[in-house]
Scaffold this active site. Structure first.
Site, PDB file in Angstrom:
ATOM      1  N   ARG A 189     -23.816 -19.376  43.140  1.00 26.72           N
ATOM      2  CA  ARG A 189     -23.090 -20.351  43.969  1.00 26.72           C
ATOM      3  C   ARG A 189     -23.029 -21.704  43.231  1.00 26.72           C
ATOM      4  O   ARG A 189     -23.558 -21.865  42.130  1.00 26.72           O
ATOM      5  CB  ARG A 189     -23.765 -20.523  45.322  1.00 26.72           C
ATOM      6  CG  ARG A 189     -25.119 -21.211  45.236  1.00 26.72           C
ATOM      7  CD  ARG A 189     -25.725 -21.432  46.602  1.00 26.72           C
ATOM      8  NE  ARG A 189     -26.718 -22.494  46.551  1.00 26.72           N
ATOM      9  CZ  ARG A 189     -27.472 -22.892  47.563  1.00 26.72           C
ATOM     10  NH1 ARG A 189     -27.335 -22.302  48.725  1.00 26.72           N
ATOM     11  NH2 ARG A 189     -28.341 -23.871  47.427  1.00 26.72           N
ATOM     12  N   GLY A 220     -31.714 -24.269  39.325  1.00 28.22           N
ATOM     13  CA  GLY A 220     -32.540 -25.446  39.579  1.00 28.22           C
ATOM     14  C   GLY A 220     -32.792 -25.592  41.057  1.00 28.22           C
ATOM     15  O   GLY A 220     -32.029 -25.083  41.888  1.00 28.22           O
ATOM     16  N   LYS A 278     -40.015 -35.250  47.847  1.00 28.97           N
ATOM     17  CA  LYS A 278     -41.083 -35.887  48.643  1.00 28.97           C
ATOM     18  C   LYS A 278     -41.504 -37.136  47.881  1.00 28.97           C
ATOM     19  O   LYS A 278     -41.514 -37.131  46.643  1.00 28.97           O
ATOM     20  CB  LYS A 278     -42.328 -34.979  48.720  1.00 28.97           C
ATOM     21  CG  LYS A 278     -42.304 -33.927  49.792  1.00 28.97           C
ATOM     22  CD  LYS A 278     -42.672 -34.490  51.152  1.00 28.97           C
ATOM     23  CE  LYS A 278     -42.435 -33.428  52.226  1.00 28.97           C
ATOM     24  NZ  LYS A 278     -42.009 -33.981  53.487  1.00 28.97           N
ATOM     25  N   ALA A 309     -46.654 -39.968  47.173  1.00 25.31           N
ATOM     26  CA  ALA A 309     -47.826 -40.081  48.046  1.00 25.31           C
ATOM     27  C   ALA A 309     -47.944 -38.878  48.985  1.00 25.31           C
ATOM     28  O   ALA A 309     -49.030 -38.565  49.471  1.00 25.31           O
ATOM     29  CB  ALA A 309     -47.747 -41.376  48.859  1.00 25.31           C
ATOM     30  N   TYR A 350     -38.643 -33.663  40.377  1.00 22.85           N
ATOM     31  CA  TYR A 350     -37.305 -33.337  39.859  1.00 22.85           C
ATOM     32  C   TYR A 350     -36.989 -34.211  38.634  1.00 22.85           C
ATOM     33  O   TYR A 350     -36.498 -33.721  37.609  1.00 22.85           O
ATOM     34  CB  TYR A 350     -36.299 -33.571  40.985  1.00 22.85           C
ATOM     35  CG  TYR A 350     -34.884 -33.105  40.705  1.00 22.85           C
ATOM     36  CD1 TYR A 350     -34.559 -31.760  40.750  1.00 22.85           C
ATOM     37  CD2 TYR A 350     -33.874 -34.029  40.431  1.00 22.85           C
ATOM     38  CE1 TYR A 350     -33.248 -31.336  40.527  1.00 22.85           C
ATOM     39  CE2 TYR A 350     -32.572 -33.615  40.214  1.00 22.85           C
ATOM     40  CZ  TYR A 350     -32.260 -32.276  40.259  1.00 22.85           C
ATOM     41  OH  TYR A 350     -30.977 -31.854  40.037  1.00 22.85           O
ATOM     42  N   THR A 371     -21.977 -30.040  46.285  1.00 25.20           N
ATOM     43  CA  THR A 371     -22.421 -28.643  46.392  1.00 25.20           C
ATOM     44  C   THR A 371     -23.298 -28.490  47.635  1.00 25.20           C
ATOM     45  O   THR A 371     -23.614 -29.469  48.310  1.00 25.20           O
ATOM     46  CB  THR A 371     -23.276 -28.213  45.169  1.00 25.20           C
ATOM     47  OG1 THR A 371     -24.504 -28.931  45.204  1.00 25.20           O
ATOM     48  CG2 THR A 371     -22.573 -28.451  43.859  1.00 25.20           C
TER      49      THR A 371
HETATM   50  P1  NAI Z   1     -27.450 -24.894  44.213  1.00 24.01           P
HETATM   51  O1  NAI Z   1     -28.724 -24.994  44.985  1.00 24.01           O
HETATM   52  O2  NAI Z   1     -26.172 -24.904  44.984  1.00 24.01           O
HETATM   53  O3  NAI Z   1     -27.481 -23.601  43.279  1.00 24.01           O
HETATM   54  C1  NAI Z   1     -28.593 -23.288  42.470  1.00 24.01           C
HETATM   55  C2  NAI Z   1     -28.628 -21.779  42.198  1.00 24.01           C
HETATM   56  O4  NAI Z   1     -29.810 -21.521  41.409  1.00 24.01           O
HETATM   57  C3  NAI Z   1     -28.746 -20.972  43.487  1.00 24.01           C
HETATM   58  O5  NAI Z   1     -27.808 -19.902  43.464  1.00 24.01           O
HETATM   59  C4  NAI Z   1     -30.163 -20.473  43.461  1.00 24.01           C
HETATM   60  O6  NAI Z   1     -30.361 -19.214  44.117  1.00 24.01           O
HETATM   61  C5  NAI Z   1     -30.418 -20.366  41.960  1.00 24.01           C
HETATM   62  N1  NAI Z   1     -31.858 -20.355  41.679  1.00 24.01           N
HETATM   63  C6  NAI Z   1     -32.806 -21.178  42.183  1.00 24.01           C
HETATM   64  N2  NAI Z   1     -34.014 -20.794  41.745  1.00 24.01           N
HETATM   65  C7  NAI Z   1     -33.829 -19.730  40.930  1.00 24.01           C
HETATM   66  C8  NAI Z   1     -34.707 -18.880  40.207  1.00 24.01           C
HETATM   67  N3  NAI Z   1     -36.039 -19.070  40.226  1.00 24.01           N
HETATM   68  N4  NAI Z   1     -34.170 -17.878  39.461  1.00 24.01           N
HETATM   69  C9  NAI Z   1     -32.839 -17.667  39.447  1.00 24.01           C
HETATM   70  N5  NAI Z   1     -31.953 -18.431  40.153  1.00 24.01           N
HETATM   71  C10 NAI Z   1     -32.452 -19.441  40.878  1.00 24.01           C
HETATM   72  O7  NAI Z   1     -27.503 -26.065  43.153  1.00 24.01           O
HETATM   73  P2  NAI Z   1     -26.327 -26.835  42.381  1.00 24.01           P
HETATM   74  O8  NAI Z   1     -26.030 -28.080  43.101  1.00 24.01           O
HETATM   75  O9  NAI Z   1     -25.228 -25.888  42.066  1.00 24.01           O
HETATM   76  O10 NAI Z   1     -27.112 -27.247  41.044  1.00 24.01           O
HETATM   77  C11 NAI Z   1     -27.071 -26.467  39.845  1.00 24.01           C
HETATM   78  C12 NAI Z   1     -27.849 -27.200  38.761  1.00 24.01           C
HETATM   79  O11 NAI Z   1     -27.289 -28.519  38.580  1.00 24.01           O
HETATM   80  C13 NAI Z   1     -29.328 -27.407  39.091  1.00 24.01           C
HETATM   81  O12 NAI Z   1     -30.088 -27.296  37.905  1.00 24.01           O
HETATM   82  C14 NAI Z   1     -29.362 -28.850  39.594  1.00 24.01           C
HETATM   83  O13 NAI Z   1     -30.634 -29.433  39.432  1.00 24.01           O
HETATM   84  C15 NAI Z   1     -28.317 -29.485  38.698  1.00 24.01           C
HETATM   85  N6  NAI Z   1     -27.778 -30.727  39.266  1.00 24.01           N
HETATM   86  C16 NAI Z   1     -27.033 -30.737  40.428  1.00 24.01           C
HETATM   87  C17 NAI Z   1     -26.527 -31.924  40.929  1.00 24.01           C
HETATM   88  C18 NAI Z   1     -25.684 -31.986  42.158  1.00 24.01           C
HETATM   89  O14 NAI Z   1     -25.270 -33.103  42.542  1.00 24.01           O
HETATM   90  N7  NAI Z   1     -25.387 -30.884  42.834  1.00 24.01           N
HETATM   91  C19 NAI Z   1     -26.804 -33.203  40.266  1.00 24.01           C
HETATM   92  C20 NAI Z   1     -27.580 -33.082  39.060  1.00 24.01           C
HETATM   93  C21 NAI Z   1     -28.039 -31.878  38.600  1.00 24.01           C
END
Ligand code: NAI
Length: 449
Positions: A219, A292, A297, A300, A355, A390
């Site tokens: 996703r 990710g 949190k 503290a 994070y 997202t």
């Molecule tokens: P999201 O939560 O919509 O999607 C993350 C996906 O990673 C999910 O499908 C989830 O099941 C999968 N996932 C989580 N843990 C996992 C694991 N242990 N093994 C395999 N898959 C796993 O997140 P989003 O917003 O699409 O973010 C994607 C990346 O972009 C992340 O690394 C996030 O930190 C980074 N990011 C997102 C931002 C945003 O504004 N949405 C801003 C900056 C960075």
């Protein structure tokens, strides 16, 4: 997620009211669509001295090869699709005023969704103080110009290192990316490009014949990365946790790729990814570490499980998978690794110590991994998104979400595809000269650099 405010201030009465009240008026961004021109109008190339063949001529010549309407003299009538300022030959801060005044004179005629791109040299360790000042100054100049642009226009810079030529394939690939709709949400950024053998940039299946793995592909940003790499010709393996299996299969089917249900924190994750890519598709060329999680949190109130979970998924999993793949010679043929960092890892963010640590750590390992991959002609880079629309950001409380959206030069959140386009560029063979870099996709977020 829909940004209703953006829609409202671009239509009817609300547009007029917002204008009168001086409210932020984010523009619809010019994004890549197959068949659209690279830029929305003629390109003005500034810099260089009249009558003396130089780098500005080389860049103008290269742009002509892309069938663009290229001019090297501004006139009072033309509305520009882009303005490219070539500053590679400056040797003193005094050299700036000519090209900069020319740019200022032409800026009012930059079309909506237009582009300003500087091409300059990064300051080097052996530069004299005067030369270093001249070169480093471009950084503050470009970031300031970008903040003055309106109507979805952006400003970015290509910074050449180690004597790379302005018309080398990777420099032109970066220039093309910044000019195009693919960089819609990249703003106020300077990207270093070094010398490297590379094919010319193309929009026509640049990733044909390449096998890419995208973690967290079920996703959000990951699904968009998978779609974009597939659009560019790659065969894509999407990886996600078993609980997301249904959504994962849907993405894989849509892009004619394959799905691998796997928790990236599993000790054998690297081995399982390699086994899948080799047995199903014959190899592995591009790895995108996108999976990710957030467990916000204040420090503290932070519990060990919240801290550890974020570090495990966002950072340790990437390190372990890279170690395995590099040790097993698992990445072949000018490999590319692209990892998701975040502006929180650059500027920090309240409630995100875990994070922020993980994402700054991603930037650290990317630089070190780039050195290791250089030996095999590969690259490692990070992409640092700002606020992207997202499911992850939909969980942020409304007021905080609105502030985060508007606190950038483009006054809106980005779309997953904006991050995906940056990753597709870094994954492309033409980007061979870009390595160890962090490219922000944040609409020039007002925090950090
Ligand atoms: P999201 O939560 O919509 O999607 C993350 C996906 O990673 C999910 O499908 C989830 O099941 C999968 N996932 C989580 N843990 C996992 C694991 N242990 N093994 C395999 N898959 C796993 O997140 P989003 O917003 O699409 O973010 C994607 C990346 O972009 C992340 O690394 C996030 O930190 C980074 N990011 C997102 C931002 C945003 O504004 N949405 C801003 C900056 C960075």
């Amino acid at each position: 997620m829909a940004d209703r405010y953006l829609t409202a201030v671009n239509s009817g009465v609300t547009k007029t009211v917002a204008k009168k009240l001086g409210l932020p008026r984010p523009a619809h961004l010019r994004r890549y669509r197959a068949g659209d021109p690279l830029v929305p109008g003629p390109v003005l190339v500034l810099g260089g001295k009249p009558g003396v063949p130089d780098a500005a001529d080389d860049v103008a010549h290269a742009l002509l090869g892309w069938d663009l309407d290229v001019r090297q003299n501004a006139d009072a009538d033309t509305r520009w699709g882009a303005i490219v300022v070539v500053l590679t030959e400056i040797t003193s801060p005094a050299d700036l005023s000519g090209p900069v005044m020319d740019l200022g004179g032409a800026l009012r005629r930059l079309l909506p969704g237009g582009r300003v791109v500087t091409v300059s040299r990064a300051a080097g360790d052996d530069d004299s103080p005067t030369l270093a000042a001249a070169r480093e100054g471009v950084d503050g100049f470009l970031r300031s110009v970008a903040k003055e642009l309106r109507a979805g226009a952006t400003g970015n810079g290509v910074q050449l290192t180690d004597g790379a030529a302005p018309d080398s394939p990777s420099a032109l690939a970066a220039l093309r990316f910044f000019l195009s709709g693919r960089s819609a949400f990249v703003d106020g950024q300077l990207l270093e490009v070094g010398p490297a053998e590379a094919p010319a940039a193309t929009d026509d299946s640049p990733l044909a014949g390449r096998v890419a793995v995208v973690t967290g592909g079920a996703r959000g940003i990951g699904a968009s990365i998978a779609r974009t790499l597939a659009r560019d010709g790659a065969t894509v393996v999407v990886v996600d946790v078993p609980a997301a299996g249904e959504a994962l299969a849907k993405v894989a089917n849509e892009i004619r790729g394959t799905a691998l249900q796997l928790d990236v924190t599993a000790p054998d994750a690297g081995a399982r990814i390699l086994e899948h890519a080799r047995s199903r598709h014959g190899g592995l060329h591009v790895l995108v570490h996108n999976a990710g999680i957030l467990r916000d949190k204040l420090l503290a109130n932070m519990s060990p499980d919240k801290w550890d979970a974020v570090i495990a998924v966002n950072l340790l999993a990437q390190l372990r998978i890279n170690d395995y793949l590099l040790g097993a010679n698992g990445l072949s043929d000018a490999p590319r690794i692209v990892s998701l960092a975040s502006t929180s890892g650059i500027a920090g963010n309240r409630g995100q110590t875990n994070y922020g640590y993980s994402k700054a750590g991603v930037i650290g390992h990317t630089r070190a991994t780039a050195r290791l991959l250089r030996e095999v002609g590969g690259t490692a880079n990070a992409v640092a998104p700002g606020f992207i629309e997202t499911d992850m950001t939909a969980s942020i409380p409304f007021a905080a979400r609105e502030v985060a959206r508007r606190a950038s030069s483009l006054q809106q959140g980005g779309q997953p595809v904006d991050v995906a386009e940056a990753i597709a560029f870094l994954a492309s063979p033409a980007a061979a000269g870009v390595s160890g870099q962090v490219l922000r996709v944040c609409g020039q977020n007002l925090v950090g650099r």
